[in-house]
Design an enzyme around this catalytic site. Structure first.
Site, PDB file in Angstrom:
ATOM      1  N   ALA A  15       0.862  -1.178   0.000  1.00 38.94           N
ATOM      2  CA  ALA A  15       0.000   0.000   0.000  1.00 38.94           C
ATOM      3  C   ALA A  15       0.900   1.229   0.000  1.00 38.94           C
ATOM      4  CB  ALA A  15      -0.887  -0.013   1.235  1.00 38.94           C
ATOM      5  N   GLY A  49       0.687  -5.130   0.842  1.00 37.16           N
ATOM      6  CA  GLY A  49      -0.532  -5.209   0.038  1.00 37.16           C
ATOM      7  C   GLY A  49      -0.299  -5.881  -1.308  1.00 37.16           C
ATOM      8  N   GLU A  73      -0.528  -9.507  -0.607  1.00 38.37           N
ATOM      9  CA  GLU A  73      -1.946  -9.769  -0.328  1.00 38.37           C
ATOM     10  C   GLU A  73      -2.773  -9.756  -1.620  1.00 38.37           C
ATOM     11  OE1 GLU A  73      -1.720  -6.576   2.567  1.00 38.37           O
ATOM     12  OE2 GLU A  73      -2.444  -7.948   4.095  1.00 38.37           O
ATOM     13  N   GLU A 116       4.754  -5.007   6.987  1.00 37.24           N
ATOM     14  CA  GLU A 116       3.969  -3.964   7.671  1.00 37.24           C
ATOM     15  C   GLU A 116       4.421  -3.723   9.095  1.00 37.24           C
ATOM     16  OE1 GLU A 116       2.725  -6.417   5.846  1.00 37.24           O
ATOM     17  OE2 GLU A 116       1.076  -5.718   4.586  1.00 37.24           O
TER      18      GLU A 116
HETATM   19  N1  CAA Z   1       4.564   3.275  -0.744  1.00 42.03           N
HETATM   20  C1  CAA Z   1       4.962   4.424  -1.277  1.00 42.03           C
HETATM   21  N2  CAA Z   1       6.121   4.567  -1.944  1.00 42.03           N
HETATM   22  C2  CAA Z   1       6.910   3.494  -2.061  1.00 42.03           C
HETATM   23  C3  CAA Z   1       6.551   2.251  -1.529  1.00 42.03           C
HETATM   24  C4  CAA Z   1       5.308   2.165  -0.838  1.00 42.03           C
HETATM   25  N3  CAA Z   1       4.844   1.008  -0.352  1.00 42.03           N
HETATM   26  N4  CAA Z   1       7.537   1.367  -1.793  1.00 42.03           N
HETATM   27  C5  CAA Z   1       8.469   2.042  -2.467  1.00 42.03           C
HETATM   28  N5  CAA Z   1       8.101   3.325  -2.632  1.00 42.03           N
HETATM   29  C6  CAA Z   1       8.825   4.389  -3.307  1.00 42.03           C
HETATM   30  C7  CAA Z   1       9.976   4.895  -2.450  1.00 42.03           C
HETATM   31  O1  CAA Z   1       9.516   5.833  -1.504  1.00 42.03           O
HETATM   32  C8  CAA Z   1      10.887   5.474  -3.492  1.00 42.03           C
HETATM   33  O2  CAA Z   1      10.380   6.744  -3.847  1.00 42.03           O
HETATM   34  P1  CAA Z   1      11.372   8.043  -3.901  1.00 42.03           P
HETATM   35  O3  CAA Z   1      12.320   7.721  -5.013  1.00 42.03           O
HETATM   36  O4  CAA Z   1      10.449   9.181  -4.205  1.00 42.03           O
HETATM   37  O5  CAA Z   1      12.048   8.107  -2.577  1.00 42.03           O
HETATM   38  C9  CAA Z   1      10.705   4.562  -4.682  1.00 42.03           C
HETATM   39  O6  CAA Z   1       9.466   3.866  -4.460  1.00 42.03           O
HETATM   40  C10 CAA Z   1      11.799   3.533  -4.826  1.00 42.03           C
HETATM   41  O7  CAA Z   1      11.922   2.862  -3.570  1.00 42.03           O
HETATM   42  P2  CAA Z   1      13.336   2.698  -2.823  1.00 42.03           P
HETATM   43  O8  CAA Z   1      14.233   3.838  -3.111  1.00 42.03           O
HETATM   44  O9  CAA Z   1      13.054   2.412  -1.379  1.00 42.03           O
HETATM   45  O10 CAA Z   1      13.911   1.388  -3.562  1.00 42.03           O
HETATM   46  P3  CAA Z   1      14.842   0.259  -2.954  1.00 42.03           P
HETATM   47  O11 CAA Z   1      15.218  -0.622  -4.085  1.00 42.03           O
HETATM   48  O12 CAA Z   1      15.919   0.841  -2.122  1.00 42.03           O
HETATM   49  O13 CAA Z   1      13.895  -0.565  -1.944  1.00 42.03           O
HETATM   50  C11 CAA Z   1      11.877  -1.705  -1.275  1.00 42.03           C
HETATM   51  C12 CAA Z   1      12.798  -1.294  -2.453  1.00 42.03           C
HETATM   52  C13 CAA Z   1      12.594  -2.740  -0.403  1.00 42.03           C
HETATM   53  C14 CAA Z   1      10.639  -2.333  -1.905  1.00 42.03           C
HETATM   54  C15 CAA Z   1      11.508  -0.467  -0.424  1.00 42.03           C
HETATM   55  O14 CAA Z   1      11.039   0.555  -1.297  1.00 42.03           O
HETATM   56  C16 CAA Z   1      10.466  -0.727   0.614  1.00 42.03           C
HETATM   57  O15 CAA Z   1      10.779  -1.260   1.659  1.00 42.03           O
HETATM   58  N6  CAA Z   1       9.206  -0.304   0.323  1.00 42.03           N
HETATM   59  C17 CAA Z   1       8.139  -0.411   1.276  1.00 42.03           C
HETATM   60  C18 CAA Z   1       7.622  -1.839   1.374  1.00 42.03           C
HETATM   61  C19 CAA Z   1       6.532  -1.910   2.433  1.00 42.03           C
HETATM   62  O16 CAA Z   1       6.746  -1.622   3.592  1.00 42.03           O
HETATM   63  N7  CAA Z   1       5.324  -2.337   2.012  1.00 42.03           N
HETATM   64  C20 CAA Z   1       4.181  -2.453   2.892  1.00 42.03           C
HETATM   65  C21 CAA Z   1       3.346  -1.198   2.801  1.00 42.03           C
HETATM   66  S1  CAA Z   1       2.031  -1.178   3.999  1.00 42.03           S
HETATM   67  C22 CAA Z   1       0.842  -2.193   3.362  1.00 42.03           C
HETATM   68  O17 CAA Z   1       0.990  -2.761   2.298  1.00 42.03           O
HETATM   69  C23 CAA Z   1      -0.423  -2.331   4.187  1.00 42.03           C
HETATM   70  C24 CAA Z   1      -1.346  -3.375   3.734  1.00 42.03           C
HETATM   71  O18 CAA Z   1      -1.235  -4.535   4.115  1.00 42.03           O
HETATM   72  C25 CAA Z   1      -2.461  -3.069   2.830  1.00 42.03           C
END
Ligand code: CAA
Length: 269
Positions: free
Chosen positions: A75, A120, A123, A143
């Site tokens: 998400a 998400g 999921e 999460e």
């Molecule tokens: N939401 C918003 N933006 C996201 C995102 C997310 N879930 N995942 C990645 N991005 C964005 C980053 O903010 C970044 O944007 P900027 O360049 O503007 O900073 C861009 O995508 C590239 O990401 P990274 O620079 O972090 O890339 P990376 O290769 O270093 O890392 C990653 C990749 C491991 C996937 C890392 O981006 C990450 O950990 N993302 C979050 C994953 C996460 O926590 N997901 C769960 C979300 S909560 C959820 O999903 C709730 C639910 O159950 C419904």
């Protein structure tokens, strides 16, 4: 001005690209700068497109995939950051249409998982019917690291698929897992070389599209039903659906074609 910018961007670059190949629809989540994170626009568009495909008699199977290096990285965290409190979170439940809509889709959906499939995203893949993964895919429910828990089925579907102990490890550590680990855990139907991902998903979809679509619908209904009922009720349900196929012309065609040593031609009747 902002509204105009959004409209112009949407006209040029949809957040979900839809293409068709014979009876197969390919829905590609297209928000590469955010690693295809699910915001309200993606969630609403994806479910609207899936419903359209489900209602289109020319289509039999849908494939969902993502652009570039992510299927879906979860998400949209930045959209959730501004929420304040329980009521606000309920009111701005951006993924509600997708969460409630996906289980109502009757045609088979294949998740062709090309990269990060986190939160998400994992999921969403689990709410599809078959998961095919590229060797590059990285699965996880991270999460917990954000101080939240999975909100689109992770704590419910994951233990049903990979078992309680593994689901606890996934959700309580937030670790990432390789496609091979996900396959060993039973989450993924097959792992393929990255370049083989779409050809494999299309091969599965093509084979399904050549079956009786009434029968495929009943199979999906029966297997999904098995996740929500007792074994004895499920077996009874299956026996009823099995008997129901004998009311179709496709059943007659399938058995006749076998007896006549020819390929069946199903008309979905
Ligand atoms: N939401 C918003 N933006 C996201 C995102 C997310 N879930 N995942 C990645 N991005 C964005 C980053 O903010 C970044 O944007 P900027 O360049 O503007 O900073 C861009 O995508 C590239 O990401 P990274 O620079 O972090 O890339 P990376 O290769 O270093 O890392 C990653 C990749 C491991 C996937 C890392 O981006 C990450 O950990 N993302 C979050 C994953 C996460 O926590 N997901 C769960 C979300 S909560 C959820 O999903 C709730 C639910 O159950 C419904």
């Amino acid at each position: 001005m902002f509204r105009l910018a959004v409209l112009l961007r949407n006209a040029a670059e949809p957040v979900v690209k839809v293409s068709t190949q014979d009876a197969i629809a390919i829905l590609t989540i297209n928000r590469p700068k955010q690693l295809n994170a699910l915001n309200k626009e993606v969630s609403d568009t994806l479910i609207q497109e899936l419903i359209k495909c489900d209602q289109n008699p020319a289509l039999s199977v849908m494939i969902i995939t993502g652009v570039d290096r992510a299927f879906v990285a979860g998400a949209d965290i930045k959209s959730m950051l501004k929420l304040e409190g329980y009521t606000d979170a309920l009111r701005h439940d951006d993924l509600s249409a997708l969460r409630t809509g996906l289980p109502t889709i009757r045609k088979p959906i294949i998740a062709a998982v090309n990269g990060f499939v986190l939160g998400g995203g994992c999921e969403l893949a689990m709410a599809c019917d078959i998961i095919v993964a590229s060797e590059k895919a990285k699965f996880g429910q991270p999460e917990v690291k954000l101080g939240i828990l999975p909100g689109m089925g992770g704590t419910q579907r994951l233990p049903r698929v990979i078992g309680k102990a593994k689901a606890m490890e996934w959700c309580l550590t937030g670790w990432q897992y390789t496609a091979e680990e996900a396959e060993r855990a039973g989450l993924v139907s097959r792992v393929v070389k990255h370049e083989e991902l779409m050809p494999t998903a299309l091969k599965i979809a093509t084979t399904i599209s050549q079956q009786s679509q009434i029968t495929c619908r009943l199979i999906k209904q029966a297997i999904n039903g098995s996740q929500e009922t007792t074994l004895s009720m499920g077996l009874q349900y299956e026996a009823d659906l099995f008997a129901a196929t004998f009311a179709t012309k496709d059943r007659k065609e399938g058995m006749s074609a076998f007896a006549e040593k020819r390929t069946p031609v199903f008309k979905n009747e």
